[in-house]
Scaffold this motif. Structure first.
Motif, short mmCIF file in Angstrom:
data_model
loop_
_atom_site.label_atom_id
_atom_site.label_comp_id
_atom_site.label_asym_id
_atom_site.label_seq_id
_atom_site.Cartn_x
_atom_site.Cartn_y
_atom_site.Cartn_z
N HIS A 50 0.90 -1.30 0.00
CA HIS A 50 0.15 -0.08 -0.14
C HIS A 50 0.82 1.18 -0.12
O HIS A 50 2.03 1.09 0.15
CB HIS A 50 -1.01 -0.18 1.29
N ILE A 51 0.29 1.99 -0.36
CA ILE A 51 0.96 3.63 -0.45
C ILE A 51 0.16 4.78 0.14
O ILE A 51 -1.06 4.75 -0.40
CB ILE A 51 1.18 3.89 -2.02
N THR A 52 0.62 5.54 0.74
CA THR A 52 -0.25 6.60 1.38
C THR A 52 -0.15 7.81 0.56
O THR A 52 0.73 8.07 -0.72
CB THR A 52 0.24 7.26 2.80
N SER A 53 -0.97 8.99 0.87
CA SER A 53 -1.02 10.12 -0.10
C SER A 53 0.20 11.11 -0.15
O SER A 53 0.43 11.43 -1.13
CB SER A 53 -2.02 11.13 0.33
N ASP A 54 1.19 10.65 0.79
CA ASP A 54 2.47 11.29 0.73
C ASP A 54 3.54 10.52 0.23
O ASP A 54 4.72 10.86 0.07
CB ASP A 54 2.90 11.77 2.13
N GLY A 55 3.20 9.21 -0.37
CA GLY A 55 4.13 8.38 -1.02
C GLY A 55 4.89 7.34 -0.22
O GLY A 55 5.70 6.60 -0.64
N SER A 56 4.34 7.10 1.24
CA SER A 56 5.03 6.21 1.90
C SER A 56 4.48 4.69 1.63
O SER A 56 3.28 4.66 1.24
CB SER A 56 4.81 6.31 3.45
N THR A 57 5.18 3.85 1.47
CA THR A 57 4.92 2.60 0.86
C THR A 57 5.15 1.34 2.06
O THR A 57 6.12 1.50 2.99
CB THR A 57 5.76 2.15 -0.31
N ASN A 58 4.55 0.28 1.91
CA ASN A 58 4.68 -0.84 2.64
C ASN A 58 4.32 -1.96 1.92
O ASN A 58 3.49 -2.00 1.22
CB ASN A 58 3.66 -0.62 3.93
N TYR A 59 5.30 -3.13 2.03
CA TYR A 59 5.14 -4.11 1.07
C TYR A 59 5.03 -5.37 1.93
O TYR A 59 5.48 -5.79 3.03
CB TYR A 59 6.37 -4.27 0.22
N ALA A 60 4.37 -6.46 1.47
CA ALA A 60 4.43 -7.80 2.12
C ALA A 60 5.72 -8.33 1.75
O ALA A 60 6.62 -8.32 0.75
CB ALA A 60 3.41 -8.86 1.36
N ASP A 61 6.56 -8.94 2.86
CA ASP A 61 7.82 -9.77 2.92
C ASP A 61 8.28 -10.50 1.38
O ASP A 61 9.19 -10.56 0.74
CB ASP A 61 8.06 -10.53 4.09
N SER A 62 6.97 -11.13 1.02
CA SER A 62 7.07 -12.01 -0.23
C SER A 62 7.24 -11.49 -1.45
O SER A 62 7.38 -11.95 -2.42
CB SER A 62 5.69 -13.06 -0.26
N VAL A 63 7.01 -10.01 -1.55
CA VAL A 63 7.03 -9.43 -2.65
C VAL A 63 8.08 -8.07 -2.63
O VAL A 63 8.33 -7.90 -3.81
CB VAL A 63 5.80 -8.80 -3.03
#
Length: 121
Positions: A50-63
């Motif tokens: 996912h990505i926030t409106s200011d561009g911060s991102t978070n990923y599942a470990d598998s990807v």
């Protein structure tokens, strides 16, 4: 009414790439978080990125290291670039967004209809 429309799924060989897109339409005040989830047969739906409106991102470990999420706020669109795809990435991918609009007093979670990604030789 707010809608999320996904595109870009399909069949790809292992090691290949695909790019998913998801556009939000309707009367929208703000889009806070946009993301991608996936659900494989017999498994629960889980977060991909996912990505926030200011561009911060978070990923599942598998990807991590293979997928990249980005968004174009002017177009209300989120993208998922998927590289080095593996058979275990096969799933229905769903777009998700937290959106404020005239339709609700508080921001509401919206889902797209899903797009199939199949990684197979």
């Amino acid at each position: 009414q707010v809608h999320l429309v996904e595109s870009g799924g399909g069949l790809v060989q292992p090691g290949g790439s695909l790019r998913l897109s998801c556009a939000a339409s309707g009367t929208i005040f703000s889009i806070y978080v946009m993301g991608w989830y996936r659900q494989a047969p017999g498994k629960q739906r889980g977060l991909v990125a996912h990505i926030t409106s200011d561009g911060s991102t978070n990923y599942a470990d598998s990807v991590k290291g293979r997928f990249t999420i980005s968004r174009d706020n002017a177009k209300n669109t989120v993208y998922l670039q998927m590289n080095s795809l593996k058979p275990e990435d096969t799933a229905v991918y769903y777009c998700n967004a937290l959106i404020s609009s005239p339709a609700a007093l508080a921001p509401k979670n919206y889902w797209g209809q899903g797009t199939q990604v199949t990684v197979s030789s």
